[in-house]
Every structure is written in C-alpha cells, then in structure tokens.
Design an enzyme around this catalytic site. Structure first.
Site, PDB file in Angstrom:
ATOM      1  N   GLY A  54     -12.206  -4.578   2.171  1.00 10.67           N
ATOM      2  CA  GLY A  54     -13.625  -4.250   2.329  1.00 10.67           C
ATOM      3  C   GLY A  54     -14.143  -3.343   1.217  1.00 10.67           C
ATOM      4  O   GLY A  54     -15.274  -3.505   0.753  1.00 10.67           O
TER       5      GLY A  54
ATOM      6  N   GLY B  28      -7.847  -9.829   0.925  1.00 10.73           N
ATOM      7  CA  GLY B  28      -6.625 -10.293   1.584  1.00 10.73           C
ATOM      8  C   GLY B  28      -6.231 -11.720   1.226  1.00 10.73           C
ATOM      9  O   GLY B  28      -5.100 -11.979   0.814  1.00 10.73           O
TER      10      GLY B  28
ATOM     11  N   ARG C 196       0.825  -1.218   0.000  1.00 12.57           N
ATOM     12  CA  ARG C 196       0.000   0.000   0.000  1.00 12.57           C
ATOM     13  C   ARG C 196       0.854   1.262   0.000  1.00 12.57           C
ATOM     14  O   ARG C 196       0.449   2.281  -0.573  1.00 12.57           O
ATOM     15  CB  ARG C 196      -0.939  -0.004   1.201  1.00 12.57           C
ATOM     16  CG  ARG C 196      -2.149  -0.910   0.974  1.00 12.57           C
ATOM     17  CD  ARG C 196      -3.061  -0.889   2.159  1.00 12.57           C
ATOM     18  NE  ARG C 196      -4.368  -1.451   1.831  1.00 12.57           N
ATOM     19  CZ  ARG C 196      -5.298  -1.698   2.735  1.00 12.57           C
ATOM     20  NH1 ARG C 196      -5.078  -1.432   4.021  1.00 12.57           N
ATOM     21  NH2 ARG C 196      -6.459  -2.194   2.379  1.00 12.57           N
TER      22      ARG C 196
ATOM     23  N   LYS D  72     -17.662 -17.840   4.389  1.00 12.38           N
ATOM     24  CA  LYS D  72     -19.059 -17.627   4.752  1.00 12.38           C
ATOM     25  C   LYS D  72     -19.929 -17.039   3.658  1.00 12.38           C
ATOM     26  O   LYS D  72     -19.580 -16.045   3.051  1.00 12.38           O
ATOM     27  CB  LYS D  72     -19.118 -16.660   5.938  1.00 12.38           C
ATOM     28  CG  LYS D  72     -18.621 -17.269   7.216  1.00 12.38           C
ATOM     29  CD  LYS D  72     -18.905 -16.324   8.352  1.00 12.38           C
ATOM     30  CE  LYS D  72     -18.575 -16.951   9.698  1.00 12.38           C
ATOM     31  NZ  LYS D  72     -18.631 -15.946  10.758  1.00 12.38           N
TER      32      LYS D  72
END
Ligand code: 3PG
Ligand code: MG
Length: 392
Positions: A371, A348, A37, A195
C-alpha cells in the site's frame, strides 16, 4: 524530500527505538513463510548495535484488536527469526509502553506487537509521549507502514527527542524519488491488476508524468472498452470507462501513449486448465475471457521497455499464476530484467511474479511496500514521511 538519516545521528550509549515493518506472512501454525521484511530490517539494527546503542525494535503484525495480545498477534516467531539472523538471542518484551524492562548498550530487544497497544491506530499523542520517554532516538525504518498515521509511525516521530529515517526507509524513498522525481527518460510505467477503481488515482497521477503507461489485467480490459473494442465476458469495470478515457486523453494531449493490446490470449473459463486461444483484439467473442496479452503485444511492449530510461512496475498483465496465461507477464519481466533502464517494482502480486520468473537480481530496486508503494505512486505524501520531514 528532506529528512534526517540514521547515519547522521550519534548513537553511542543512546537508547534507540526502531519502528520496523516486520509484518510478515505466516502459515496456520504461525511459521513465517517469507522473511524478506525481516532481512530488510537488519541493516538498521546492526548499525545501531555497532554504534553502541541500546536497541529496542517494534512492529505491527496483522490487524489485531487493541488491548489484548492473542497468540496469533505475537511477534514471538519474528523475535526468534531476528535472533537467528543476528546470531544472538533477541528477548521479546510484553507490556512495554511504560518501560520496566532492561536493555543495555550493545543489546537488542523486540517489543511486542505495537498495534496491540491502546491508542496505536488512533495515532494517540498520549501513547506516543509514553513511548518517546523510552528512547533518546526514534528511528522509522518501516516504509511498508509509512502510509499509516499511527502512534509508532507518526505521533512518536513528532514527540521523540530525535527522529530520523532508517536505512531501509531512506533507500525506499531515494529509489521512488529517483524513479518519479528526476527519471531518465523515457519513463515507462506498468500498472496491472484486477481493478481500475483501486488504481484510478495512480493512473491519473502517472498520466501526468510518464511517457508510456502500460496497463494490464482487468485494468487493460477497461481501457479496451474505452477504446471501443470488444472484451466479451472479461473482468472489467464498465462504470470506470470514462475515467479510463480521461487517462487516454490526458496522455495523448501530452504526446505520451497508453499502448493498447493488438492481440490477446482468451479462454472460455477462468481456470488453470482452460484452453488458451490467441486472437487479434478485434476478434474477441462474446463468451471470451481475456486472460493475457498476446505474443505480438508482448513483443512490442518488450521492445518499448528495451528503449526505456526508467521503468516503474506494479501489477501483472495477465493471470500469470496459470501457465497458459503467464507469457505476457513473463515476457515483460524478462524485458525489464534485460533493459538498461533503471527499474523499480513493488506490490505483492508483482513481487510474486518477479520471484516466479527468477528476475529479482536484475530489477534495480524491489520495494518492501505494498500500500505504501502505491500511495507514493499516487503522488501522496506518506504521513510517516511527512512527520520525519517536519523534524528535519
Ligand atoms: C503491509 O503489509 O502492507 C504493511 O505492513 C501495512 O499493513 P496494514 O495494511 O495492516 O497497515
Ligand atoms: Mg497475519
């Protein structure tokens, strides 16, 4: 998406405030373990310096309490790394919101962790106005934080004299827009991970626009259940099977498909040393854990990726961290790398898989967002982007 870009703004002699996402992982001694980053943020900084601006940069690091800066909250290691990469010292400024520090044209300073300022997380307009007074031009280059409406990502964009997107932000939005806005078809999405519940809205959004939706991991197990297949003791969310079935129905109503695995790799326990057994999906036993897709499934998905026009990848299809269960994710990673499709990946676990299988150079775009990447896939307007668009 229409927003002003940094290269359209006159910067000579201007005070420029760059909101970057320098939220890097660190070890226990606070050493930076991955500076992707930071490197991705350099073009904005170099552009502003080259144009003769006085440059201030800030970022959040972690999720600190507001009002204090603990040692682990400090951007000091980041200042040092940017300085090293730019080949010049980058002073770190504390208590900067009301100014009281100097930065001249052609110089750069790093402003301490903006999430330690009181009012940052609440997107406080008063705080934003004080920060707006520090600069002539506000640049948001923090795509990784674009899903947060905080003072430096949102309110400041509304209050600064000029607000624009930095080159990283613009590149991310261009890449995602290309993948989802006007993709070359067929458009194939891979959504893996543990999930369904955390990704159900992404699956629903993608079901409306992709030609094939490849599911993996615990998500795939929930789809196997929805298709009436046995999954033994595998990770799945039984309460989500209706949602999974709705995605299957929405896809087939459009003539699109969710390819269901024909074979899987199972084990009796979840561990790196567990004995892998490959079997047809109908033969999964009551005490089995499905830990990867089987080779026939992997080969047919690889063929499908070879025919794709555009590929969007988020999440592994097996427990790739364990060698015995890495084949499915490796096969798909290599298929994406070899495909003529334009490919974009983010998240990630996905970035970890890409680096593990050495295919980074052959993926067309790798997002710096976690996110933020997921929320974009959900079809949501990211608050930081909405603010930039309002100013355009
Ligand atoms: C990230 O690491 O995904 C971004 O920097 C956002 O961090 P946050 O989840 O703490 O807002
Ligand atoms: Mg941290």
């Amino acid at each position: 998406m229409h927003f002003r870009r940094l290269n359209e703004v006159d910067l000579a002699g201007k005070r420029v405030f760059i909101r970057a996402d320098l939220n890097v992982p660190q070890d226990d001694a606070l050493r930076i373990t991955d500076d992707t980053r930071i490197r991705a943020s350099l073009p904005a900084i170099e552009h502003c310096l080259g144009a003769g601006a006085a440059v201030m940069i800030t970022s959040h690091l972690g999720r600190p309490k507001e009002g204090v800066v603990r040692p682990e909250d400090s951007l000091a290691p980041v200042a040092e790394r940017i300085g090293h990469l730019l080949g010049r010292p980058v002073p770190l400024v504390q208590d900067w919101v009301d100014g009281g520090f100097e930065v001249h044209p052609g110089e750069v300073v790093l402003l301490e962790n903006c999430r330690c300022n009181v009012g940052e997380k609440a997107d406080d307009a008063g705080l934003a106005k004080r920060m707006a007074a520090l600069c002539d031009v506000y640049v948001n280059d923090a795509f990784g934080t674009a899903h947060r409406a905080e003072a430096t990502t949102h309110a400041l964009a509304l209050h600064a004299a000029v607000a624009c997107a930095g080159p990283l932000m613009a590149a991310e939005l261009d890449a995602l827009g290309r993948a989802l806005g006007s993709p070359r078809r067929p458009l194939v999405a891979i959504v893996g991970g543990a999930k369904v519940s955390t990704k159900v809205s992404i699956l629903q959004a993608l079901a409306e626009r992709v030609d094939q939706l490849i599911v993996g991991g615990g998500i795939a197990n929930t789809f196997l259940l929805a298709a009436g297949l046995p999954i033994g003791r595998s990770l799945a969310e039984r309460e989500m099977t209706d949602q999974a079935r709705a995605v299957l129905d929405a896809m087939s109503a459009r003539g699109a498909a969710v390819p269901i695995p024909v074979d899987v790799v199972c084990a009796k326990e979840f561990s790196a040393g567990a004995e892998p057994t490959t079997k047809p999906v109908e033969e999964v036993a009551e005490d089995d854990l499905i830990l990867d897709i089987g080779p026939r499934t992997a080969a047919s998905l690889a063929a499908l990726l070879g025919q794709a026009g555009t590929i969007v990848w988020n999440g592994p299809v097996g427990v790739f961290e364990f060698d015995a269960f890495a084949n499915g994710t490796r096969t798909l990673a290599e298929a994406i790398a070899q495909s003529d499709a334009w490919s974009i990946a983010g998240g990630g676990d996905t970035v970890a898989a890409i680096s593990r299988f050495g295919v980074a150079e052959r993926i067309d775009y790798i997002s710096t967002g976690g996110g933020a990447f997921l929320e974009f896939l959900e079809g949501r307007t990211l608050p930081a982007v909405a603010a930039l668009m309002k100013r355009a």
